[in-house]
Design an enzyme around this catalytic site. Structure first.
Site, PDB file in Angstrom:
ATOM      1  N   HIS A 363       0.840  -1.194   0.023  1.00  0.00           N
ATOM      2  CA  HIS A 363       0.087  -0.046   0.107  1.00  0.00           C
ATOM      3  C   HIS A 363       0.891   1.317   0.039  1.00  0.00           C
ATOM      4  CE1 HIS A 363      -4.111  -2.127   0.943  1.00  0.00           C
ATOM      5  NE2 HIS A 363      -3.249  -2.767   1.475  1.00  0.00           N
ATOM      6  N   LYS A 554      -8.317  14.279   4.443  1.00  0.00           N
ATOM      7  CA  LYS A 554      -7.316  13.045   4.449  1.00  0.00           C
ATOM      8  C   LYS A 554      -6.477  13.170   5.308  1.00  0.00           C
ATOM      9  CE  LYS A 554      -6.434  14.069   0.042  1.00  0.00           C
ATOM     10  NZ  LYS A 554      -6.282  12.927  -0.943  1.00  0.00           N
ATOM     11  N   ARG A 555      -5.659  12.077   5.848  1.00  0.00           N
ATOM     12  CA  ARG A 555      -4.700  12.271   6.800  1.00  0.00           C
ATOM     13  C   ARG A 555      -3.564  13.516   6.254  1.00  0.00           C
ATOM     14  NH1 ARG A 555      -4.256   8.520  11.214  1.00  0.00           N
ATOM     15  NH2 ARG A 555      -1.988   9.562  11.501  1.00  0.00           N
ATOM     16  N   LYS A 560       0.951  14.835   0.647  1.00  0.00           N
ATOM     17  CA  LYS A 560      -0.378  15.041   0.109  1.00  0.00           C
ATOM     18  C   LYS A 560      -0.581  16.277   0.074  1.00  0.00           C
ATOM     19  CE  LYS A 560      -2.204  11.102   2.960  1.00  0.00           C
ATOM     20  NZ  LYS A 560      -2.918  10.276   2.150  1.00  0.00           N
ATOM     21  N   THR A 662      -8.463   6.908  -1.899  1.00  0.00           N
ATOM     22  CA  THR A 662      -9.923   6.367  -1.999  1.00  0.00           C
ATOM     23  C   THR A 662     -10.972   7.338  -1.867  1.00  0.00           C
ATOM     24  OG1 THR A 662      -9.749   5.427   0.000  1.00  0.00           O
ATOM     25  CG2 THR A 662      -9.507   3.778  -1.492  1.00  0.00           C
ATOM     26  N   LYS A 666     -14.835   8.429  -3.584  1.00  0.00           N
ATOM     27  CA  LYS A 666     -16.056   8.820  -2.632  1.00  0.00           C
ATOM     28  C   LYS A 666     -16.417   9.950  -3.287  1.00  0.00           C
ATOM     29  CE  LYS A 666     -13.915   6.227   0.762  1.00  0.00           C
ATOM     30  NZ  LYS A 666     -13.087   6.266   2.058  1.00  0.00           N
TER      31      LYS A 666
HETATM   32  C1  26V Z   1       2.997   4.783   6.595  1.00  0.00           C
HETATM   33  C2  26V Z   1       4.185   5.606   6.859  1.00  0.00           C
HETATM   34  C3  26V Z   1       5.014   5.290   7.804  1.00  0.00           C
HETATM   35  C4  26V Z   1       6.319   5.819   7.996  1.00  0.00           C
HETATM   36  C5  26V Z   1       6.360   7.401   7.707  1.00  0.00           C
HETATM   37  C6  26V Z   1       5.480   7.567   6.365  1.00  0.00           C
HETATM   38  C7  26V Z   1       4.315   6.776   6.217  1.00  0.00           C
HETATM   39  C8  26V Z   1       3.615   7.310   5.137  1.00  0.00           C
HETATM   40  C9  26V Z   1       2.295   6.365   4.848  1.00  0.00           C
HETATM   41  C10 26V Z   1       2.080   5.136   5.643  1.00  0.00           C
HETATM   42  C11 26V Z   1       1.021   4.435   5.388  1.00  0.00           C
HETATM   43  C12 26V Z   1       1.274   3.163   4.657  1.00  0.00           C
HETATM   44  C13 26V Z   1      -0.076   2.369   4.288  1.00  0.00           C
HETATM   45  C14 26V Z   1      -1.271   2.949   3.825  1.00  0.00           C
HETATM   46  O1  26V Z   1      -1.941   3.415   4.551  1.00  0.00           O
HETATM   47  N1  26V Z   1      -1.258   3.252   2.642  1.00  0.00           N
HETATM   48  C15 26V Z   1      -2.620   3.716   1.860  1.00  0.00           C
HETATM   49  O2  26V Z   1      -3.464   2.930   1.478  1.00  0.00           O
HETATM   50  C16 26V Z   1      -4.540   2.962   0.832  1.00  0.00           C
HETATM   51  C17 26V Z   1      -5.512   2.012   0.713  1.00  0.00           C
HETATM   52  O3  26V Z   1      -4.775   1.140  -0.386  1.00  0.00           O
HETATM   53  C18 26V Z   1      -4.067   4.026  -0.294  1.00  0.00           C
HETATM   54  O4  26V Z   1      -5.418   4.500  -0.807  1.00  0.00           O
HETATM   55  C19 26V Z   1      -3.367   5.191  -0.006  1.00  0.00           C
HETATM   56  O5  26V Z   1      -3.006   5.841  -1.249  1.00  0.00           O
HETATM   57  C20 26V Z   1      -2.060   4.601   0.694  1.00  0.00           C
HETATM   58  O6  26V Z   1      -1.283   5.851   1.152  1.00  0.00           O
END
Ligand code: 26V
Length: 821
Positions: A363, A554-555, A560, A662, A666
């Site tokens: 992801h 969004k976060r 972003k 996502t 929406k």
């Molecule tokens: C984790 C981390 C951890 C270290 C610092 C930066 C960072 C940035 C993002 C994440 C999240 C990784 C996994 C995640 O939540 N991905 C999201 O998954 C969604 C569903 O597939 C997708 O729509 C998003 O684009 C994606 O960011």
């Protein structure tokens, strides 16, 4: 019950009214005249739950008889949103329920609004898992979703003096009527200690793991109903408890408090959700959580497998297990351990079963987001797993060296162990090696995976790689949250589109019909008014439904680029300040999203949004033209107000950084137009809705990597663009900080010196594109046509399509229809 219907299962208004009163009396111990909102909510929830359990029992019976191949979704996060409204909708009893309550003087909407949602996830990844549950049940696929029942979900976000303040999310405080605790379904969870290798009486090699501690995981189940079907699947979440209710040994020794305290300690495993999008957080407990829910889930599958009478060698024929990112990737080693040490399979047989059981979804491409665990930590918590990982790795690297005899670096790069000191276990590598399929979540993302972070694995096993573009459920995000749109679609297209979203194509024929356009605008207008009411309640700000609602929820993360949005807002502000008579399209900018508690830059961006809001909203010169709102505590529930009300959806991440997104889907499903980069699923949304119905700007992923590789100099952009210079200078001057030049200095400095996410490079194009948006909005016919065509062509982005593809290409599972007993 009335008309011979059961009070537990009847679907008529009369049966529901009787059931509600019955539950209020016998479950809550209340009668109508003295019942609180909580009492009434629970009475209705139990009324709905009885009807769910009825379908659940039928589902279990059907599955027991058919013994179907079953999907197990392993995810550390779920964001299902509030259950009441969706369960009523999926069961088709919204109207009789509304009437039954009305006859008792109760407003259904107020009960729905009262529900607190389980915030058991951070953002897109957890919400995707929830959309998948909805689609799996709707498509009648036998499936169980396994995870952790966090006692505290994602923190609640308050905004105080413009700053994010975190408070605990005590979502279970008043009890959770949707879950059923299953004390008989519980498993041992071992941690720490050491392993003992020995030879048994038959002369066979055996391994005993002597743990330092043992906990228990207890199942807590939530039924997940499909739309217009009887299938009820399970979300089975594990709660950590002490191995024994009380430590009787300690008790006998007289250490009463010691015994009770141990119980408290064991519960900490499932105590709190970690924010997954900030690097370097409390590591030990997080690894423990992953192991905890994975071992409980695999042991549970093995229990079910035993009841089928099939031999353990055929485990992978009964179950297919999807790893939602690397959070559950320890499952590869854990399944090997269970097969080797408990079932005494030989290595090759165990490895065959394991490699045919798992599939892995990636992801994110962000290198800092790829999970790795320091070896000493791993060793101390999971000594047996580390041994197994070393063995998997050694056999794997033998293969690699044989394949690439003249390329010694390749084995290093592919190894599960990162040998650069301090040594780490790379979870993505474990997941890739232990899985038969690997997928990304949008075309671009899957492509970049093969070219970048998983390139070596792609070269080794190209046949394992797939794409599965994300989707979202139209039941929650269209029907439930936008009932006006639902009615208009039903009238225009009839039923069927709710579970076959491509049918929305039928709207194309109405895109230029003035009468239809007018009704379309009315639907949007009504949702904008509804959101205005919520905004007033939440932040005391009045927003104008005739203005263009420009939304980014969004976060909060630098990639972003919420701050790029801010650069535009400040640009408009400056334009008005320089020319107070300027004729611009009135806009309301709406932000929402949480920052990881330890992510300083994201928190500073929240402060800047609120600081800009404060200056803009109180400035008489821009009144009626610009307004800025930061919605506190964005959630699934709040999203249901926001998506339907948006005119413009901001999807402006640096190209190549957002795996899919996502929220973009929406918004588009609810007739918002997108301003976005060629990133994640935006690319495919634009392809489908048509380039002329999408506001595209910015560098593409290739240009981004070239720009960064060729020595990017943000200063050059700053010096070359007067509007940009004015905006940056205004922030730097302390204008948004009561004259304090230091507050936002880290943000300004970062933009001018590094700008790793290329805001300055994309600024001019973004501003020009936003000017195009305004021009389009001035022409209601054109805008409405674009909006209708977005909805008409968004069908691909239903999670039903996504899940159907997973079923066909990865899981090889078939629908199993359920009849109601
Ligand atoms: C984790 C981390 C951890 C270290 C610092 C930066 C960072 C940035 C993002 C994440 C999240 C990784 C996994 C995640 O939540 N991905 C999201 O998954 C969604 C569903 O597939 C997708 O729509 C998003 O684009 C994606 O960011």
């Amino acid at each position: 019950g009335g008309n011979g219907e059961s009070i537990r299962t009847g679907m008529s208004e009369e049966a529901i009214r009787l059931a509600f009163l019955d539950n209020l009396f016998y479950v809550q111990g209340r009668f109508l005249e003295v019942a609180s909102l909580d009492d009434k909510y629970k009475a209705l929830a139990y009324t709905v739950r009885d009807r769910l359990l009825h379908r659940w029992v039928s589902t279990i019976r059907t599955y027991q008889q058919a013994n179907p191949r079953t999907v197990c979704y392993l995810s550390a996060e779920y964001l299902p949103g509030p259950f009441m409204g969706l369960n009523l909708l999926n069961m088709g009893i919204e109207e009789p329920t509304r009437k039954a309550l009305q006859s008792l003087g109760i407003d259904l909407e107020s009960l729905i609004a009262y529900e607190q949602e389980p915030g058991l996830g951070n953002g897109g990844l957890g919400r995707l898992a929830a959309c998948f549950m909805d689609s799996l049940a709707t498509l009648q696929i036998p499936a169980t979703s396994y995870g952790i029942r966090y006692e505290f979900g994602i923190f609640q976000q308050d905004i105080r003096n413009g700053e994010q303040v975190e408070t605990t999310d005590n979502w279970l405080h008043y009890g959770n009527p949707w879950e059923v605790r299953r004390p008989q379904i519980s498993y041992d969870v071992k941690i720490g200690g050491h392993t003992e290798h020995y030879t048994n009486e038959q002369g066979l090699h055996r391994v005993r793991w002597v743990p330092h501690e043992t906990f228990r995981g207890v199942a807590i189940d939530t039924p997940i109903l499909g739309h217009d079907v009887n299938t009820v699947n399970l979300m089975r979440l594990w709660r950590a408890e002490a191995a024994e209710a009380l430590d009787f040994h300690a008790f006998n020794e007289g250490d009463y408090y010691g015994a009770v305290l141990r119980e408290v300690r064991s519960e900490t495993i499932s105590k709190v959700l970690y924010p997954n999008d900030a690097p370097e957080i409390g590591k030990r407990l997080r690894l423990l959580q992953q192991h905890f829910f994975v071992t409980c889930s695999l042991q549970d599958m093995m229990r079910v497998h035993r009841t089928t009478g099939m031999p353990i060698e055929r485990f992978h024929e009964k179950f297919t297990v999807q790893l939602n990112d690397t959070h559950p990737a320890i499952a590869v080693a854990e399944l090997m351990r269970l097969l080797l040490d408990n079932h005494h399979l030989d290595w090759d047989t165990a490895w065959h079963v394991t490699r045919h059981t798992f599939a892995y979804t990636n992801h994110t491409l962000l290198p800092e987001a790829l999970e790795k665990w320091p070896i000493p930590l791993f060793q101390s918590l999971l000594p047996r797993h580390l041994e197994i990982i070393y063995e998997i790795n050694s056999r794997f690297l033998d293969e690699v060296r044989q394949r690439y005899p003249f390329d010694p670096d390749r084995a290093q790069r592919l190894s599960i162990i990162d040998e650069t000191l301090p040594r780490h276990v790379r979870m993505a590598h474990l997941a890739c090696i232990g899985s038969f399929a690997i997928n990304g979540v949008a075309e671009l993302h899957s492509q970049l995976l093969k070219e970048t972070v998983l390139r070596d694995f792609y070269e080794l096993w190209p046949e394992k790689f797939q794409n599965k573009t994300n989707g979202v459920t139209p039941r929650r995000f269209m029907l439930l949250s936008n009932p006006g749109l639902g009615s208009l679609l039903n009238e225009t297209l009839g039923h069927g589109w709710e579970t076959d979203l491509e049918q929305l194509r039928g709207l194309e024929a109405h895109a230029d019909d003035p009468a239809f356009q007018e009704r379309w605008r009315q639907v949007k207008r009504q949702r904008k008014e509804a959101l205005a009411g919520e905004v007033h309640k939440l932040c005391g700000i009045d927003i104008t439904p005739t203005s263009l609602y420009d939304v980014q929820v969004k976060r909060i993360h630098e990639y972003k680029r919420q701050h790029l949005n801010l650069l535009h807002i400040i640009t408009l502000y400056n334009r008005i300040k320089r020319n107070p008579a300027l004729d611009i399209v009135p806009r309301t900018f709406i932000f929402g999203g949480k920052s990881a508690p330890g992510y300083a830059m994201a928190k500073l961006i929240i402060r800047l949004i609120n600081a800009v809001a404060e200056m803009v909203n109180r400035d008489r010169d821009v009144a009626g033209r610009l307004k800025v709102v930061f919605l506190p505590n964005f959630s699934v529930k709040l999203g249901q107000w926001v998506y339907p009300a948006a005119d413009i959806s901001q999807q402006i991440s640096t190209a190549g950084k957002e795996a899919s997104g996502t929220g973009n889907m929406k918004f588009s499903m609810n007739g918002a137009l997108t301003i976005g980069t060629l990133d994640g699923a935006n690319v495919e949304i634009r392809e489908d809705v048509g380039a002329e119905n999408f506001f595209l700007f910015g560098l593409d992923a290739d240009a981004v990597s070239h720009t960064l590789a060729n020595g990017y100099r943000p200063w050059d952009y700053y010096n070359a663009n007067q509007e940009l210079k004015d905006v940056i200078d205004l922030i730097a001057s302390g204008f948004f900080a009561h004259g304090d030049r230091s507050l936002f200095q880290p943000l300004v400095d970062h933009l001018l010196q590094h700008d790793s996410y290329l805001l300055l490079a994309d600024y001019a194009d973004y501003i020009a594109c936003q000017d195009q948006v305004s021009a389009a909005y001035r022409d209601p016919q054109r805008w409405t046509r674009m909006s209708i065509l977005n909805v008409a062509r968004i069908g691909k982005f239903s999670s039903d399509r996504t899940i159907a593809e997973y079923c066909r290409d990865i899981w090889k599972v078939q629908p199993v229809p359920v009849k109601l007993d």
